[in-house]
Design a protein around this motif. Structure first.
Motif, PDB file in Angstrom:
ATOM      1  N   LEU A 128       2.705  -5.625 -10.956  1.00 14.38           N
ATOM      2  CA  LEU A 128       1.462  -6.108 -11.543  1.00 14.38           C
ATOM      3  C   LEU A 128       0.455  -4.977 -11.728  1.00 14.38           C
ATOM      4  CD1 LEU A 128       0.921  -9.474  -9.640  1.00 14.38           C
ATOM      5  CD2 LEU A 128       1.382  -9.179 -12.073  1.00 14.38           C
ATOM      6  N   SER A 129       0.520  -3.962 -10.877  1.00  7.13           N
ATOM      7  CA  SER A 129      -0.391  -2.825 -11.019  1.00  7.13           C
ATOM      8  C   SER A 129      -0.136  -2.092 -12.332  1.00  7.13           C
ATOM      9  CB  SER A 129      -0.218  -1.867  -9.837  1.00  7.13           C
ATOM     10  OG  SER A 129      -0.601  -2.495  -8.634  1.00  7.13           O
ATOM     11  N   TRP A 130       1.122  -1.922 -12.691  1.00  5.58           N
ATOM     12  CA  TRP A 130       1.451  -1.270 -13.972  1.00  5.58           C
ATOM     13  C   TRP A 130       0.953  -2.111 -15.131  1.00  5.58           C
ATOM     14  CZ3 TRP A 130       3.883  -1.929 -18.541  1.00  5.58           C
ATOM     15  CH2 TRP A 130       4.282  -0.798 -19.244  1.00  5.58           C
ATOM     16  N   LEU A 131       1.115  -3.424 -15.038  1.00  6.59           N
ATOM     17  CA  LEU A 131       0.662  -4.300 -16.118  1.00  6.59           C
ATOM     18  C   LEU A 131      -0.854  -4.290 -16.248  1.00  6.59           C
ATOM     19  CD1 LEU A 131       3.053  -7.337 -15.507  1.00  6.59           C
ATOM     20  CD2 LEU A 131       3.180  -5.663 -17.360  1.00  6.59           C
ATOM     21  N   HIS A 135      -6.686  -0.834  -7.268  1.00  6.22           N
ATOM     22  CA  HIS A 135      -7.555  -1.731  -8.021  1.00  6.22           C
ATOM     23  C   HIS A 135      -8.801  -2.081  -7.213  1.00  6.22           C
ATOM     24  CE1 HIS A 135      -4.025  -2.163 -10.566  1.00  6.22           C
ATOM     25  NE2 HIS A 135      -3.338  -2.498  -9.488  1.00  6.22           N
ATOM     26  N   GLY A 136      -9.828  -2.469  -7.958  1.00  9.73           N
ATOM     27  CA  GLY A 136     -11.067  -2.898  -7.334  1.00  9.73           C
ATOM     28  C   GLY A 136     -11.013  -4.354  -6.913  1.00  9.73           C
ATOM     29  N   PRO A 137     -12.102  -4.849  -6.353  1.00  7.88           N
ATOM     30  CA  PRO A 137     -12.120  -6.239  -5.876  1.00  7.88           C
ATOM     31  C   PRO A 137     -12.025  -7.268  -6.991  1.00  7.88           C
ATOM     32  CG  PRO A 137     -14.315  -5.259  -5.718  1.00  7.88           C
ATOM     33  CD  PRO A 137     -13.373  -4.148  -6.079  1.00  7.88           C
ATOM     34  N   GLY A 138     -12.454  -6.914  -8.227  1.00  8.71           N
ATOM     35  CA  GLY A 138     -12.406  -7.881  -9.325  1.00  8.71           C
ATOM     36  C   GLY A 138     -10.999  -8.311  -9.690  1.00  8.71           C
ATOM     37  N   PRO A 139     -10.114  -7.391 -10.101  1.00 12.19           N
ATOM     38  CA  PRO A 139      -8.738  -7.787 -10.438  1.00 12.19           C
ATOM     39  C   PRO A 139      -7.980  -8.399  -9.264  1.00 12.19           C
ATOM     40  CG  PRO A 139      -9.242  -5.616 -11.334  1.00 12.19           C
ATOM     41  CD  PRO A 139     -10.380  -5.980 -10.431  1.00 12.19           C
ATOM     42  N   ILE A 140      -8.187  -7.852  -8.058  1.00 12.41           N
ATOM     43  CA  ILE A 140      -7.484  -8.404  -6.898  1.00 12.41           C
ATOM     44  C   ILE A 140      -7.954  -9.834  -6.621  1.00 12.41           C
ATOM     45  CG2 ILE A 140      -7.166  -8.172  -4.410  1.00 12.41           C
ATOM     46  CD1 ILE A 140      -7.204  -5.190  -4.719  1.00 12.41           C
ATOM     47  N   GLY A 141      -9.258 -10.079  -6.754  1.00  9.01           N
ATOM     48  CA  GLY A 141      -9.759 -11.439  -6.542  1.00  9.01           C
ATOM     49  C   GLY A 141      -9.253 -12.412  -7.583  1.00  9.01           C
ATOM     50  N   ALA A 142      -9.135 -11.965  -8.841  1.00 12.67           N
ATOM     51  CA  ALA A 142      -8.630 -12.850  -9.893  1.00 12.67           C
ATOM     52  C   ALA A 142      -7.175 -13.210  -9.655  1.00 12.67           C
ATOM     53  CB  ALA A 142      -8.796 -12.173 -11.254  1.00 12.67           C
ATOM     54  N   SER A 171       0.861  -1.183   0.000  1.00 10.03           N
ATOM     55  CA  SER A 171       0.000   0.000   0.000  1.00 10.03           C
ATOM     56  C   SER A 171       0.895   1.229   0.000  1.00 10.03           C
ATOM     57  CB  SER A 171      -0.935  -0.015   1.219  1.00 10.03           C
ATOM     58  OG  SER A 171      -0.185  -0.022   2.424  1.00 10.03           O
ATOM     59  N   VAL A 172       0.260   2.399   0.065  1.00  6.07           N
ATOM     60  CA  VAL A 172       1.038   3.638   0.083  1.00  6.07           C
ATOM     61  C   VAL A 172       1.862   3.734   1.358  1.00  6.07           C
ATOM     62  CG1 VAL A 172       0.860   6.150   0.071  1.00  6.07           C
ATOM     63  CG2 VAL A 172      -0.658   4.798  -1.378  1.00  6.07           C
ATOM     64  N   GLU A 173       1.308   3.308   2.471  1.00  6.09           N
ATOM     65  CA  GLU A 173       2.020   3.408   3.748  1.00  6.09           C
ATOM     66  C   GLU A 173       3.085   2.338   3.903  1.00  6.09           C
ATOM     67  OE1 GLU A 173      -1.593   5.321   6.440  1.00  6.09           O
ATOM     68  OE2 GLU A 173      -1.053   3.209   6.644  1.00  6.09           O
ATOM     69  N   TRP A 174       2.841   1.164   3.321  1.00  6.23           N
ATOM     70  CA  TRP A 174       3.755   0.041   3.535  1.00  6.23           C
ATOM     71  C   TRP A 174       4.165  -0.507   2.169  1.00  6.23           C
ATOM     72  CZ3 TRP A 174       4.689   0.399   8.499  1.00  6.23           C
ATOM     73  CH2 TRP A 174       3.681   0.851   9.348  1.00  6.23           C
ATOM     74  N   GLU A 175       5.310  -0.023   1.667  1.00  3.07           N
ATOM     75  CA  GLU A 175       5.778  -0.412   0.333  1.00  3.07           C
ATOM     76  C   GLU A 175       6.355  -1.827   0.349  1.00  3.07           C
ATOM     77  OE1 GLU A 175       9.047  -0.754  -0.905  1.00  3.07           O
ATOM     78  OE2 GLU A 175      10.050  -0.556   1.043  1.00  3.07           O
ATOM     79  N   GLY A 176       6.234  -2.501  -0.812  1.00  2.00           N
ATOM     80  CA  GLY A 176       6.662  -3.891  -0.879  1.00  2.00           C
ATOM     81  C   GLY A 176       7.846  -4.156  -1.780  1.00  2.00           C
ATOM     82  N   ARG A 177       8.422  -3.114  -2.406  1.00  3.67           N
ATOM     83  CA  ARG A 177       9.573  -3.338  -3.293  1.00  3.67           C
ATOM     84  C   ARG A 177      10.800  -3.805  -2.514  1.00  3.67           C
ATOM     85  NH1 ARG A 177       9.051   0.843  -6.035  1.00  3.67           N
ATOM     86  NH2 ARG A 177       7.967  -0.146  -7.787  1.00  3.67           N
ATOM     87  N   HIS A 228      -0.003  -3.103  -6.017  1.00  4.28           N
ATOM     88  CA  HIS A 228      -0.452  -1.980  -5.185  1.00  4.28           C
ATOM     89  C   HIS A 228      -1.976  -2.073  -5.082  1.00  4.28           C
ATOM     90  CE1 HIS A 228       3.606  -0.911  -5.991  1.00  4.28           C
ATOM     91  NE2 HIS A 228       3.383  -0.390  -7.190  1.00  4.28           N
ATOM     92  N   GLU A 229      -2.444  -2.737  -4.048  1.00  2.98           N
ATOM     93  CA  GLU A 229      -3.854  -3.112  -3.992  1.00  2.98           C
ATOM     94  C   GLU A 229      -4.793  -1.926  -3.863  1.00  2.98           C
ATOM     95  OE1 GLU A 229      -4.584  -5.633  -0.727  1.00  2.98           O
ATOM     96  OE2 GLU A 229      -3.756  -4.300   0.797  1.00  2.98           O
ATOM     97  N   GLU A 230      -4.306  -0.769  -3.435  1.00  2.00           N
ATOM     98  CA  GLU A 230      -5.184   0.398  -3.316  1.00  2.00           C
ATOM     99  C   GLU A 230      -5.578   0.970  -4.677  1.00  2.00           C
ATOM    100  OE1 GLU A 230      -3.699   2.289   0.937  1.00  2.00           O
ATOM    101  OE2 GLU A 230      -2.725   2.907  -0.924  1.00  2.00           O
TER     102      GLU A 230
END
Length: 267
Positions: free
Chosen positions: A109-112, A155-162, A17-23, A151-153
């Motif tokens: 994956l967010s960029w893709l 995207h909506g629930p559809g792409p994240i669920g897939a 997320s914005v507060e907790w980066e994962g790179r 970056h889950e913030e």
């Protein structure tokens, strides 16, 4: 924790997320994979190659193959550095990496998802994380691990669920104050039995005939078979013959009484 995340192949989804980066976690996993002797492919979309390689030693950078989509993702400059098909072509090219354990990092994956349809991206990720050798196709790697930063913030629930459905392992970063925590969810594939059960093993009757039973079946005269008398009558009949004949072949259980044919009617 790093060893448990790298224990098996498949898709490892890193949700930040914005507060907790994962790179930082992504780079730590790549460093661990490089030290284990694995080949590493990085699809860089959000930061430059120089920034991504920063902090790695020569032992890690020598094993890291960087596919740069940050400078020219669609190859507008026609320099040939980017794959002509864009991000999708780069992902497909990663399926034909050299044999051996391979770790593929997708940053991100967010960029893709912003440049590819979600269905297309999920199909490509499935081909990457679960390769199978088909006749006539190029030999794929023995074991592939895909690390995808999401970056889950954004995207909506559809792409994240897939993407969650495809993932073998999910790591969700969160925390309180200055303490970062990671919630890990592992999915184990269901194992199916490979043995076959004979459906005729516990039957109360026999499905097979013995030699005597087969001979008795072959010698049996069926009710609908023509008798010799009927065959001769049919062969003698001419094209203009108008007479009719009724052929009756009594059954072995027929009770025929010529004196009183209506005896069985109880009149």
């Amino acid at each position: 924790m790093l060893d448990s995340l790298l224990a098996s192949g498949g898709l490892v989804l890193l949700r930040d997320s914005v507060e907790w980066e994962g790179r930082s976690l992504l780079k730590a996993l790549l460093k661990k994979s490089a030290l284990r002797g694995e080949q590493i492919h990085v699809l860089g979309c959000e930061v430059s190659e120089e920034e991504f390689r920063e902090g790695f030693g020569s032992d890690v950078n020598n094993r890291l193959v960087y596919h740069d989509l940050f400078k020219d993702p669609l190859n507008w400059s026609k320099t040939g550095e980017a794959v002509p098909e864009g991000p999708l072509g780069t992902l497909r090219a990663l399926c034909r990496t050299s044999p051996g354990p391979v770790t593929i990092a997708l940053d991100s994956l967010s960029w893709l998802l912003l440049h590819l349809p979600c269905v297309t991206l999920c199909q490509t990720l499935h081909a990457l994380s679960q390769p199978s050798v088909s006749p006539g196709a190029d030999p794929l790697v023995e074991q592939v691990r895909v690390l995808g930063l999401l970056h889950e913030e954004l995207h909506g629930p559809g792409p994240i669920g897939a993407l969650s459905t495809l993932a073998h392992t999910e790591v969700t970063l969160s925390g309180k104050m200055d303490q970062t925590s990671a919630s890990i969810l592992c999915r184990r594939p269901q194992q199916r039995a490979t043995y076959q059960v004979d459906p005729t093993t516990h039957l109360t009757f026999n499905l097979h005939l013995s030699e005597k039973e087969r001979e008795a079946r072959d010698s049996l005269t069926l009710p609908f078979q023509f008798s010799s008398e009927k065959q001769q009558a049919l062969l003698r009949s001419g094209p203009g013959q108008t007479t009719s004949h009724i052929f009756y072949e009594p059954d072995v259980f027929d009770d025929v009484d010529q004196e009183d044919p209506d005896d069985d009617l109880d009149i």
